[in-house]
Design an enzyme around this catalytic site. Structure first.
Site, short mmCIF file in Angstrom:
data_model
loop_
_atom_site.label_atom_id
_atom_site.label_comp_id
_atom_site.label_asym_id
_atom_site.label_seq_id
_atom_site.Cartn_x
_atom_site.Cartn_y
_atom_site.Cartn_z
CE LYS A 1 -18.94 19.63 13.43
NZ LYS A 1 -18.87 18.15 13.54
CB SER B 1 -19.76 14.54 15.59
OG SER B 1 -18.73 14.46 16.52
CB SER C 1 -17.55 17.49 17.20
OG SER C 1 -17.89 17.03 15.91
N1 GLN Z 1 -16.26 11.72 19.78
C1 GLN Z 1 -15.56 11.25 18.64
C2 GLN Z 1 -14.20 11.91 18.58
O1 GLN Z 1 -13.92 12.67 19.43
C3 GLN Z 1 -16.33 11.50 17.38
C4 GLN Z 1 -16.26 12.89 16.89
C5 GLN Z 1 -16.94 13.08 15.55
O2 GLN Z 1 -17.79 12.29 15.15
N2 GLN Z 1 -16.53 14.10 14.83
O3 GLN Z 1 -13.44 11.69 17.73
#
Ligand code: GLN
Length: 515
Positions: free
Chosen positions: A80, A179, A155
């Site tokens: 990532k 994410s 994400s």
């Molecule tokens: N959807 C959550 C956010 O927008 C989690 C994102 C994540 O786990 N990086 O913060």
């Protein structure tokens, strides 16, 4: 174009092909780089470095030839774009870091390189890992290999899409509020977010440090075991890395988990290997908002656990509802502080015209950060400001404690593992997030509380349900355990996958190169 990784259902099968020299790591790497180049519409990869990948493959072949191969030597993976990497750009999906190259590797990157994995590059993600659909990336959205018009989840969307499309065997991801689990679920692959502190955050670009945790995404629970085993070594450069070493108990009496030892745990226990296992099903996870098709697939998976001998227990996690407001105060608060480092002075984007220092920083940040990141910085700064700190930030921290206590009231006393959905729906169509940013936040209802509590959780494929246009899209089952029980989660998931084939389904689109 036929895809080479379709011939190998899992890491172990690719391992034997490499060991028996049916294919060399260099050949495999070159083929995959060609496939990646042919699949640019997927937008899963945001940086490639052919020379470096081939050099890693060459070393992997040497390790194999000298008899020093590990379970992961020569296995193609990718990272990532939130992990810093020497050789590849690192941008966290943001224009503010456009063109940035790190002088060092993240701990996770280092660990995986040491065991001989071959990295094929960097994977698309939401800007600074903020999002649930991968639509907040400066590179544009990654696509879901199951359907060209739906999101891959976020994400870590590029990670899940690349694994689902068969471009890599496994990928790294990070999970601050879901994410790893969400994109794994929406792309029909497996992912685990371990207990907070299991994987070092060194070199992982910070979003919300008390919640951020890295985890792998792969095709099966067994592949996740292999990946997590290599990713999870102690690292003194992260103050929250858990200090344990293999086989030797630390001062708390804990030993580093060997995630692979759970492989055979339920193998020879007859028809009811899960006998004695109590599975908690939270009533709050099956209320309004949960899509019917998703509920059905998750229920069927729970029934499969029961068929294997487990006992279903109805449980309550009463503060679940509050996880959204608590998380969306705490995460932006930490983000506003973490992202203060992008000041256009030391590194990152700098605006061309400015009047003074303050103007330079303000303009550079306005140009460099996307809308979602700016929104979170504003929320975070607000909840930390004098006069609002007590009302918002402190309150959210109190709720965080209540959420952690909810889990401790049930995990142990009432059940051994919790099962439920990961996402309220299958992958939604692209282009919806801009219309209502807070609607996207609501989709995190089943994942955020785990990060607030620091617990391990995973997502494994458990069926399909109709998407926005009626086409079949993957559904994920979430498994939640108590602290340091990822071994148990992986073993259960592995056995579930031995008795079902949801994880073995592959998207048709990626085979045709349609996305
Ligand atoms: N959807 C959550 C956010 O927008 C989690 C994102 C994540 O786990 N990086 O913060």
């Amino acid at each position: 174009m036929t895809q080479i990784l379709n011939d190998f259902p899992n890491i172990a099968s690719l391992r034997s092909a490499l060991d028996s020299r049916k294919i060399s790591s260099v050949e495999l790497t070159q083929t995959l780089l060609n496939e990646i180049a042919a699949q640019t519409k997927l937008n899963a990869f945001v940086d490639i470095n052919t020379e470096l990948s081939l050099a890693q493959a060459k070393s992997a072949d040497e390790m194999i030839a000298s008899g020093s191969a590990t379970a992961l030597t020569g296995i193609p993976i990718a990272h990532k774009d939130i992990f810093v990497t020497q050789g590849w750009h690192t941008t966290a999906g943001s224009n503010i870091l456009k063109g940035y190259k790190s002088p060092f590797d993240a701990h996770v990157v280092e660990q995986l390189l040491q065991v001989g994995t071959v990295s094929l590059g960097k994977l698309n993600c939401d800007e600074f890992a903020m999002g649930s659909g991968n639509e907040h990336s400066a590179f544009g959205p990654a696509h879901n290999p199951w359907h060209p018009k739906v999101v891959p989840g976020g994400s870590s969307g590029g990670s899940a899409a690349a694994v689902a499309a068969g471009l890599v065997m496994a990928a790294t991801g990070t999970d601050t509020g879901g994410s790893v689990r969400q994109p794994a679920s929406l792309c029909g692959v497996s992912g685990i977010k371990p207990t907070y502190g299991t994987v070092s955050r060194f070199g992982m670009i910070a979003y919300a440090s008390s919640l951020d945790q890295a985890g792998p995404i792969a095709r099966s629970a067994h592949d996740l075991m292999l990946m997590l085993d290599s990713m999870s070594n102690f690292d003194s450069r992260d103050a929250t890395s858990i200090q344990t070493c293999r086989g030797v108990a630390n001062q708390h009496g804990r030993v580093k988990q060997d995630f692979t030892e759970h492989d055979q745990r339920f193998q020879n226990l007859g028809a009811k290997p899960f006998a004695g296992l109590r599975i908690g099903v939270p009533e709050e996870y099956f209320g309004p908002g949960l899509d019917n098709g998703v509920a059905k697939a998750v229920e069927a998976a729970i029934a499969q656990f029961e068929a294997l001998g487990a006992q279903r227990v109805s449980i309550s996690l009463p503060h679940t509802r509050l996880s959204i407001p608590a998380y969306y105060v705490i995460a932006p608060a930490e983000a506003s502080s973490n992202l203060a480092r992008y000041d256009a002075i030391r590194y990152g984007h700098r605006t061309e015209q400015y009047t003074d220092l303050t103007d330079m920083t303000a303009r550079s940040r306005s140009e460099g950060f996307g809308a979602e990141v700016q929104r979170r910085i504003m929320v975070g700064t607000y909840v930390l400001s004098h006069g609002y700190y007590d009302a918002y930030y402190l309150q959210a921290q109190r709720i965080r404690r209540l959420i952690a206590e909810d889990y401790q009231a049930v995990l142990g006393p009432q059940c051994d593992v919790i099962l439920g959905p990961v996402n309220p729906t299958v992958a939604p169509p692209m282009g919806k997030t801009d219309q209502s940013p807070t609607a996207e936040w609501l989709a995190d209802i089943y994942t955020l509380s785990l990060n607030l509590a620091g617990l391990p959780g995973m997502s494994i494929p458990c069926g399909f349900a109709p998407g926005f246009d009626g086409s079949s899209l993957p559904v994920g089952l979430q498994l939640i355990g108590n602290y340091f029980e990822e071994g148990q989660l992986l073993a259960l998931a592995h056995h579930f996958q031995n008795t079902t084939d949801w994880h073995a389904q592959r998207p048709k689109h990626s085979e045709k190169g349609a996305v």
